[in-house]
Design an enzyme around this catalytic site. Structure first.
Site, PDB file in Angstrom:
ATOM      1  N   LYS A 196      -3.068 -15.884   9.638  1.00 41.17           N
ATOM      2  CA  LYS A 196      -2.288 -15.017  10.521  1.00 41.17           C
ATOM      3  C   LYS A 196      -1.627 -15.748  11.704  1.00 41.17           C
ATOM      4  CE  LYS A 196      -4.551 -10.614   9.469  1.00 41.17           C
ATOM      5  NZ  LYS A 196      -3.460  -9.850   8.897  1.00 41.17           N
TER       6      LYS A 196
ATOM      7  N   ASP B 150     -14.857 -15.486   8.419  1.00 39.03           N
ATOM      8  CA  ASP B 150     -13.447 -15.196   8.172  1.00 39.03           C
ATOM      9  C   ASP B 150     -12.799 -14.896   9.531  1.00 39.03           C
ATOM     10  OD1 ASP B 150     -11.003 -14.047   7.690  1.00 39.03           O
ATOM     11  OD2 ASP B 150     -11.684 -12.734   6.081  1.00 39.03           O
TER      12      ASP B 150
ATOM     13  N   TYR C  76     -13.319  -6.600   5.687  1.00 42.41           N
ATOM     14  CA  TYR C  76     -12.061  -6.775   4.937  1.00 42.41           C
ATOM     15  C   TYR C  76     -11.762  -8.267   4.870  1.00 42.41           C
ATOM     16  CZ  TYR C  76      -7.289  -6.858   3.417  1.00 42.41           C
ATOM     17  OH  TYR C  76      -6.160  -7.143   2.693  1.00 42.41           O
TER      18      TYR C  76
ATOM     19  N   TYR D 189       0.805  -1.227   0.000  1.00 43.20           N
ATOM     20  CA  TYR D 189       0.000   0.000   0.000  1.00 43.20           C
ATOM     21  C   TYR D 189       0.835   1.273   0.000  1.00 43.20           C
ATOM     22  CZ  TYR D 189      -3.137  -3.608   1.739  1.00 43.20           C
ATOM     23  OH  TYR D 189      -3.836  -4.762   1.908  1.00 43.20           O
TER      24      TYR D 189
HETATM   25  N1  PMP Z   1      -9.245 -11.674   6.146  1.00 41.76           N
HETATM   26  C1  PMP Z   1      -9.030 -10.911   7.213  1.00 41.76           C
HETATM   27  C2  PMP Z   1     -10.122 -10.749   8.234  1.00 41.76           C
HETATM   28  C3  PMP Z   1      -7.807 -10.262   7.378  1.00 41.76           C
HETATM   29  O1  PMP Z   1      -7.614  -9.468   8.449  1.00 41.76           O
HETATM   30  C4  PMP Z   1      -6.790 -10.454   6.410  1.00 41.76           C
HETATM   31  C5  PMP Z   1      -5.420  -9.790   6.541  1.00 41.76           C
HETATM   32  N2  PMP Z   1      -5.403  -8.572   7.163  1.00 41.76           N
HETATM   33  C6  PMP Z   1      -7.049 -11.287   5.315  1.00 41.76           C
HETATM   34  C7  PMP Z   1      -8.286 -11.888   5.216  1.00 41.76           C
HETATM   35  C8  PMP Z   1      -6.012 -11.529   4.250  1.00 41.76           C
HETATM   36  O2  PMP Z   1      -4.986 -12.292   4.736  1.00 41.76           O
HETATM   37  P1  PMP Z   1      -3.548 -12.284   4.009  1.00 41.76           P
HETATM   38  O3  PMP Z   1      -3.009 -10.902   4.175  1.00 41.76           O
HETATM   39  O4  PMP Z   1      -2.771 -13.326   4.741  1.00 41.76           O
HETATM   40  O5  PMP Z   1      -3.767 -12.641   2.585  1.00 41.76           O
END
Ligand code: PMP
Length: 433
Positions: free
Chosen positions: A278, A249, A148, A20
């Site tokens: 994560k 998610d 997100y 970004y």
């Molecule tokens: N979903 C959520 C809720 C996230 O917080 C993130 C990463 N911030 C992602 C998906 C994407 O994960 P990655 O950056 O490992 O591709």
């Protein structure tokens, strides 16, 4: 190439994309030499306390002896092997743990290579499920604003349409349905009026909706908002009533961050598909998992393709699985509950006084997450430099200055992080007018 810069930072600035930021006028990057527990050591020897857990992943701190050992041992066995036609102990052990820890009925695991990919996989599973049942008209997704889910195409298409990247990629991205941001906030009073518009969307469009996707309890990068568990319960009920799959998610919320093992546990629900990432490896390596039920897996497997159509090269990487096993073993020793509860207590005590600050719109705390929503967007290079000068690593975005510390952070370190936020809030230069 003749004129490649010899100075490392100049080279980095000239040639390496960072997340970004512009390639022609990038935000500064600070070079890290090493990291230990909650401290990053920069190239010039300066130490900064990490309030971000490296984007919410490093829950046990850096350079953890048990996590180091897990990877080192695995290197001497097998670092990588294809997953097609082959399996291995680290993957088997990890999937056993994931099935035990996640809500009942999630018993089929697809190991993906990053959070975004696990979301792509979840969405593909949902589409393939309905296609296998002869209902390919169920090809839309329903989600909520301020969400997100990642930066790949399908994930991006269910990120918030305003603060996500929808306008830039509009022509090449699938268009989905958006309900209002989940309300009320966590801890506020619930009544059914909060799901009125969501219910109408389900009613009017369910024939075309494959899945409803949501971050359980905490919306992360789309706005750092915490919402009422009753809302999530209602999502489960609506999905059941209108024959829509529920995708949770848990990439940001999973593995204790909100004070429960998973965000879903606050509402005591089981999604049809769950994404994990994560903190799954304690922030050591990239790995994610998409979990689903026997029913979803069977429908897909009995469908036209006879299999699920996905298979990344580094699926189930043994090094990543080995360190994930050890990270989850550490969590299962059960200290994280007390650690996260203490961080929540400290963050409440330290951040609450900021509520009356002229530059603060809102303070939100849940588990090991503390959010200061400022009245104006931050001036990134200025606030970042100020934080580093004061010995902390905090990476805000927009109006949001937040902390997601490793669970092992001490009270003194938390105090130092919040002291730096106080200094930033008092500085005009740190904010866009
Ligand atoms: N979903 C959520 C809720 C996230 O917080 C993130 C990463 N911030 C992602 C998906 C994407 O994960 P990655 O950056 O490992 O591709």
């Amino acid at each position: 190439m003749n004129n490649i810069c010899t100075n490392d930072i100049d080279f980095d600035k000239a040639h390496i994309w960072h997340p970004y930021t512009s390639m022609t006028n990038p935000l500064p990057s600070y070079k890290v030499k090493s990291a230990h527990q909650c401290t990053l050591t920069l190239d010039d020897g300066k130490e900064v306390i990490d309030g971000m857990s490296s984007w919410w992943a490093v829950v046990h701190g850096y350079n953890h002896p048990r996590l180091n050992a897990a990877i080192k041992n695995q290197v001497d066995n097998v670092s990588h092997v294809m997953f097609g036609g082959i399996t291995h102990q680290p993957a088997i052990d990890l999937c056993r743990k994931l099935i035990t820890l996640t809500p009942d009925r999630l018993e089929k695991v697809f190991l993906a290579d990053s959070g975004s990919v696990s979301v792509e996989v979840a969405i593909k599973m949902a589409f393939q499920y309905w296609q296998s049942l002869g209902k390919s008209e169920k090809s839309k997704l329903l989600t909520v604003r301020n969400g997100y889910h990642g930066d790949t195409f399908a994930a991006m298409s269910v990120c918030d349409p305003v603060n996500g990247m929808h306008h830039i990629f509009k022509e090449s991205m699938q268009q989905h349905l958006f309900a209002p941001t989940p309300t009320p906030a966590f801890g506020e009073k619930w009544d059914d009026s909060h799901i009125k518009e969501l219910t109408t969307l389900f009613k009017n469009h369910h024939q075309h909706i494959a899945a409803f996707i949501i971050e359980p309890i905490v919306q992360g990068a789309g706005g750092m908002r915490m919402y009422h568990p009753e809302y999530l319960k209602a999502c489960r009920r609506l999905c059941d009533k209108f024959d829509v799959l529920l995708i949770c998610d848990e990439i940001a919320t999973g593995f204790g961050r909100t004070g429960k093992w998973f965000g879903c546990d606050w509402a005591d629900i089981t999604p049809d598909i769950m994404c994990l990432g994560k903190a799954i490896t304690g922030g050591y390596m990239t790995l994610a998992a998409t979990m689903t039920t026997k029913k979803v897996a069977e429908v897909i497997s009995n469908g036209e393709a006879g299999c699920f159509m996905h298979g990344p090269t580094f699926m189930g990487n043994p090094l990543a699985c080995a360190v994930a096993n050890e990270s989850i073993a550490l969590l299962m020793e059960d200290q994280w509950q007390d650690q996260v509860a203490n961080i929540e207590l400290q963050l409440n005590a330290l951040l609450s006084p900021l509520k009356s600050h002229k530059r603060v719109n809102d303070i939100r705390v849940l588990g090991a997450i503390g959010v200061v929503e400022a009245s104006h967007a931050v001036n990134m290079p200025v606030i970042q430099a100020l934080f580093v000068e004061h010995g902390v690593w905090i990476r805000p975005f927009g109006k949001l200055i937040y902390l997601m510390p490793p669970y092992v952070m001490t009270d003194g370190e938390l105090q130092q992080l919040v002291a730096a936020i106080n200094i930033a809030l008092d500085s005009d230069d740190c904010f866009n007018a």
